[in-house]
Design an enzyme around this catalytic site. Structure first.
Site, PDB file in Angstrom:
ATOM      1  N   ARG A 123     -50.058   7.882  56.786  1.00 44.87           N
ATOM      2  CA  ARG A 123     -49.315   6.399  56.487  1.00 44.87           C
ATOM      3  C   ARG A 123     -48.348   7.078  54.930  1.00 44.87           C
ATOM      4  NH1 ARG A 123     -53.098   4.466  59.377  1.00 44.87           N
ATOM      5  NH2 ARG A 123     -52.418   3.095  61.798  1.00 44.87           N
ATOM      6  N   LYS A 145     -35.224   9.765  49.528  1.00 49.10           N
ATOM      7  CA  LYS A 145     -34.314   9.701  51.164  1.00 49.10           C
ATOM      8  C   LYS A 145     -34.426  11.143  51.001  1.00 49.10           C
ATOM      9  CE  LYS A 145     -30.020   7.504  51.546  1.00 49.10           C
ATOM     10  NZ  LYS A 145     -28.776   7.814  51.516  1.00 49.10           N
ATOM     11  N   GLU A 187     -21.738  18.509  44.154  1.00 50.63           N
ATOM     12  CA  GLU A 187     -22.072  16.682  44.315  1.00 50.63           C
ATOM     13  C   GLU A 187     -22.155  16.728  42.611  1.00 50.63           C
ATOM     14  OE1 GLU A 187     -23.706  14.796  46.805  1.00 50.63           O
ATOM     15  OE2 GLU A 187     -23.862  16.598  48.122  1.00 50.63           O
ATOM     16  N   LYS A 229     -27.694   9.958  39.148  1.00 48.11           N
ATOM     17  CA  LYS A 229     -27.992   9.345  40.516  1.00 48.11           C
ATOM     18  C   LYS A 229     -29.234   8.008  40.076  1.00 48.11           C
ATOM     19  CE  LYS A 229     -29.668  10.598  44.992  1.00 48.11           C
ATOM     20  NZ  LYS A 229     -29.757  11.563  45.826  1.00 48.11           N
ATOM     21  N   GLU A 239     -30.421   1.179  49.500  1.00 48.88           N
ATOM     22  CA  GLU A 239     -29.290   1.068  50.121  1.00 48.88           C
ATOM     23  C   GLU A 239     -28.960  -0.274  51.383  1.00 48.88           C
ATOM     24  OE1 GLU A 239     -27.781   4.089  52.645  1.00 48.88           O
ATOM     25  OE2 GLU A 239     -26.856   4.925  51.000  1.00 48.88           O
ATOM     26  N   ARG A 244     -25.423   1.722  46.073  1.00 50.75           N
ATOM     27  CA  ARG A 244     -25.944   3.228  47.314  1.00 50.75           C
ATOM     28  C   ARG A 244     -24.905   3.832  47.046  1.00 50.75           C
ATOM     29  NH1 ARG A 244     -32.241   5.467  47.446  1.00 50.75           N
ATOM     30  NH2 ARG A 244     -31.385   7.717  47.961  1.00 50.75           N
ATOM     31  N   ASN A 248     -21.954   8.223  48.295  1.00 57.59           N
ATOM     32  CA  ASN A 248     -21.565   8.722  49.725  1.00 57.59           C
ATOM     33  C   ASN A 248     -19.946   9.581  49.912  1.00 57.59           C
ATOM     34  OD1 ASN A 248     -23.749   8.986  51.249  1.00 57.59           O
ATOM     35  ND2 ASN A 248     -23.328   6.786  51.960  1.00 57.59           N
ATOM     36  N   HIS A 251     -18.202  11.459  51.619  1.00 58.29           N
ATOM     37  CA  HIS A 251     -19.263  12.211  52.603  1.00 58.29           C
ATOM     38  C   HIS A 251     -18.645  11.930  54.101  1.00 58.29           C
ATOM     39  CE1 HIS A 251     -21.542  13.478  49.500  1.00 58.29           C
ATOM     40  NE2 HIS A 251     -22.730  14.097  49.789  1.00 58.29           N
ATOM     41  N   HIS A 255     -19.032  14.923  56.593  1.00 59.75           N
ATOM     42  CA  HIS A 255     -20.429  14.956  57.752  1.00 59.75           C
ATOM     43  C   HIS A 255     -19.360  15.212  58.871  1.00 59.75           C
ATOM     44  CE1 HIS A 255     -23.387  12.664  56.194  1.00 59.75           C
ATOM     45  NE2 HIS A 255     -23.372  13.533  55.511  1.00 59.75           N
ATOM     46  N   HIS A 268     -22.352  22.395  53.164  1.00 55.35           N
ATOM     47  CA  HIS A 268     -22.522  21.001  52.745  1.00 55.35           C
ATOM     48  C   HIS A 268     -21.588  20.736  51.614  1.00 55.35           C
ATOM     49  CE1 HIS A 268     -23.718  16.808  52.080  1.00 55.35           C
ATOM     50  NE2 HIS A 268     -24.249  16.914  51.357  1.00 55.35           N
TER      51      HIS A 268
END
Ligand SMILES: NC(=O)c1ccc[n+]([C@@H]2O[C@H](COP(=O)([O-])OP(=O)(O)OC[C@H]3O[C@@H](n4cnc5c(N)ncnc54)[C@H](O)[C@@H]3O)[C@@H](O)[C@H]2O)c1
Ligand SMILES: [Zn+2]
Length: 363
Positions: A123, A145, A187, A229, A239, A244, A248, A251, A255, A268
């Protein structure tokens, strides 16, 4: 040494950035200060970052930590259930408890995978990030993340789990392949476009120095990205407010290229560079920006040797289908983060599909 503080109340932490040209200090005291009660650490790396992982392990042992070591195969395909299970096994073998830290030494794949193992085993175990790719230094290791891929979609399984500290040793970049380094610069450009016009100007004026990995200014560039960031994450850790989502930018397109091309064809950051070019062109079609901004961003990306159009042919219908399934697309409307000028983006949630199609079909 530069330090960036991420202020998240009880989950606050420091990002330490040590310069590439100085004899890099040891991460041992940093980890000890971040986790005074830690007794054990599992160092996780991939097959390309093992030597950095071993050095980190030795530094932790010097602080009196009992250590374990796990290596996963390099590459995006390691963000999977099988490698996650292997890390759980390694943690079990180490008799991991709440005093056990997971230390991720690698690129974004290792950060996401080891971070998710840390978020879920017992946990939740404390996590320290030691990013070794530029992308991981400026993006993935900051913000909490973590996660793995589902065979049908990227990053579908994950959790928010903030690290207790991030140790960035720019000397680690010495072994990073050129293409990976350049990919990380996408980025870096993103931060300038979405949040910081002055930083964008700096990158334009110093493109060659930055591209050539010159020590001059690199610590400041990485620190500036981490600070930008961190400021976004501080305002919208989970988010929830939409803020936030500015991260993206580019992105949604990226993606789609990554998914339709199969993971691994485009790096990426390369997909993000193409995606940002598409997003800026979409902004132009919506009369948010003029042609000169499309060109300015394209010129900077090209000066950093990044692609601004896909090299292979993609079927527009396939790309649109992926974009419509994108987490950011709600109720069939197409949502995009688009620039209104350099240093500012906004969320647009009713972009007509016909305009998106025309961006994809006219180059
Ligand atoms: N969690 C987040 O917020 C976040 C944000 C952006 C991207 N990501 C994720 O990050 C991943 C991409 O990260 P990445 O580009 O770092 O990929 P990566 O981890 O696969 O690293 C790229 C390649 O460089 C190698 N490498 C890394 N550091 C090295 C070094 N110092 N020397 C030699 N080789 C080295 C790796 O072994 C790999 O082959 C994606 O899975 C993406 O989803 C996560
Ligand atoms: Zn990204």
């Amino acid at each position: 040494m530069e330090t960036v503080r991420v202020n998240l109340g009880p989950r606050s932490y420091d990002i330490a950035i040590t310069p590439r040209d100085a004899a890099s200090g040891s991460c041992g005291p940093f980890v000890r200060a971040a986790l005074p009660k830690a007794s054990t650490a599992l160092v996780v790396c991939d097959s390309n970052t093992q030597s950095h992982g071993r050095a980190v392990e030795a530094a932790l042992a010097e602080e009196g930590l009992r250590t374990g070591f796990a290596t996963v195969p390099a590459g995006e395909s390691s963000k999977c259930m099988e490698q996650l299970a292997a890390l759980y096994d390694a943690l079990y073998d180490l008799a991991a408890d709440r005093k056990t830290a997971v230390v991720a030494v690698g690129g974004g794949v290792i950060g996401d995978l080891a971070g998710f193992a840390a978020a879920t085993y017992n946990r939740g175990l404390p996590l320290v990030m030691v990013p070794t790719s530029l992308l991981a230094m400026v993006d993935s290791s900051v913000g909490g993340k973590t996660g793995i891929n589902h065979p049908k979609g990227k990053n579908l399984i994950g959790a928010f789990h903030q690290p207790a500290g991030v140790w960035i040793d720019l000397a680690h970049l010495n072994t990073l392949p050129e293409r990976e380094y350049l990919s990380g610069l996408a980025e870096v450009v993103k931060y300038g476009v979405i949040l910081d016009a002055e930083f964008f100007n700096y990158l334009e004026a110093n493109a060659q120095t930055v591209r050539d990995r010159k020590a001059t200014g690199l610590a400041q560039v990485v620190a500036r990205c981490c600070r930008l960031k961190a400021e976004v994450v501080e305002k919208d850790e989970y988010e929830l407010t939409g803020l936030r989502a500015v991260l993206n930018y580019g992105h949604t397109f990226a993606h789609a290229y990554e998914t339709c091309g199969g993971y691994g064809t485009l790096l990426h950051g390369e997909a993000v560079a193409i995606g940002m070019t598409d997003a800026m062109r979409l902004a132009q079609k919506l009369n948010l920006v003029g042609a000169e901004l499309v060109e300015r961003q394209r010129r900077l990306l090209e000066a950093l040797w990044l692609p601004t159009a896909p090299l292979a042919e993609f079927a527009t219908d396939d790309l649109i289908a992926v974009m419509r399934r994108d987490k950011k697309s709600v109720g069939g409307q197409m949502r995009f983060i688009l620039p209104t000028r350099i240093g500012e983006v906004k969320l647009f949630d009713d972009v007509p599909e016909s305009l998106v199609r025309s961006v994809l079909e006219s180059r």
